[in-house]
Design a protein around this motif. Structure first.
Motif, PDB file in Angstrom:
ATOM      1  N   CYS A 175       0.846  -1.189   0.000  1.00 25.91           N
ATOM      2  CA  CYS A 175       0.000   0.000   0.000  1.00 25.91           C
ATOM      3  C   CYS A 175       0.882   1.240   0.000  1.00 25.91           C
ATOM      4  O   CYS A 175       1.820   1.353   0.780  1.00 25.91           O
ATOM      5  CB  CYS A 175      -0.884  -0.009   1.244  1.00 25.91           C
ATOM      6  SG  CYS A 175      -1.856   1.490   1.414  1.00 25.91           S
ATOM      7  N   CYS A 211      -6.008  -1.855  -0.220  1.00 27.82           N
ATOM      8  CA  CYS A 211      -5.265  -2.192   0.994  1.00 27.82           C
ATOM      9  C   CYS A 211      -6.215  -2.800   2.019  1.00 27.82           C
ATOM     10  O   CYS A 211      -7.301  -2.265   2.272  1.00 27.82           O
ATOM     11  CB  CYS A 211      -4.618  -0.938   1.557  1.00 27.82           C
ATOM     12  SG  CYS A 211      -3.789  -1.215   3.133  1.00 27.82           S
ATOM     13  N   CYS A 226      -6.051  -0.008   5.356  1.00 28.12           N
ATOM     14  CA  CYS A 226      -6.644   1.332   5.310  1.00 28.12           C
ATOM     15  C   CYS A 226      -7.646   1.498   4.174  1.00 28.12           C
ATOM     16  O   CYS A 226      -8.297   2.534   4.069  1.00 28.12           O
ATOM     17  CB  CYS A 226      -5.545   2.391   5.225  1.00 28.12           C
ATOM     18  SG  CYS A 226      -4.709   2.428   3.625  1.00 28.12           S
TER      19      CYS A 226
HETATM   20 ZN   LIG Z   1      -2.980   0.930   3.392  1.00 24.88          ZN
END
Ligand SMILES: [Zn+2]
Length: 116
Positions: free
Chosen positions: A73, A89, A92
């Motif tokens: 990410c 990701c 997040c």
């Molecule tokens: Zn991330």
């Protein structure tokens, strides 16, 4: 079924490679198939068998090695295993990722027997 065109291009590469193995017989070919390549191994086995008839690859054994997906990410710098087909990701949720592996579709190894 795009595996047919993949099998055809694999065989084309094999035919070119075999030009440097004059008199040899192709025994085995190992292909790396990434999890994200969208290739269905069973369909590729079938397509390879059908398409190899009459080519230098006829009668050779196809081995498919699956390469797991891995991404990093760019927002949180974490390495993770992307969940196909959602390439975001897993921590997040950012879609700004870089795929490190899993898109492979290539010949890894050929085994040639010398025919004499
Ligand atoms: Zn991330």
């Amino acid at each position: 079924m795009h595996e047919v065109s993949i099998a055809q291009s694999l065989i084309q590469i094999l035919e070119e490679e075999m030009q440097s193995h004059e008199g040899g017989r192709l025994k085995k070919v190992r292909v790396l198939v990434g999890e994200l390549s969208g290739v269905v191994p069973d369909a590729l086995f079938f397509a390879f068998e059908v398409c190899s008839k009459g080519s230098i690859a006829e009668g050779s054994a196809l081995e498919i090695v699956k390469v797991p997906a891995r991404g990093v990410c760019k927002s949180c710098n974490r390495e993770f295993v992307p969940e196909v087909p959602f390439l975001i990701c897993t921590r997040c949720g950012s879609p700004d990722i870089e795929v490190l592996s899993g898109r492979e579709l290539e010949i890894d190894k050929m085994e040639v027997e010398n025919g004499n």
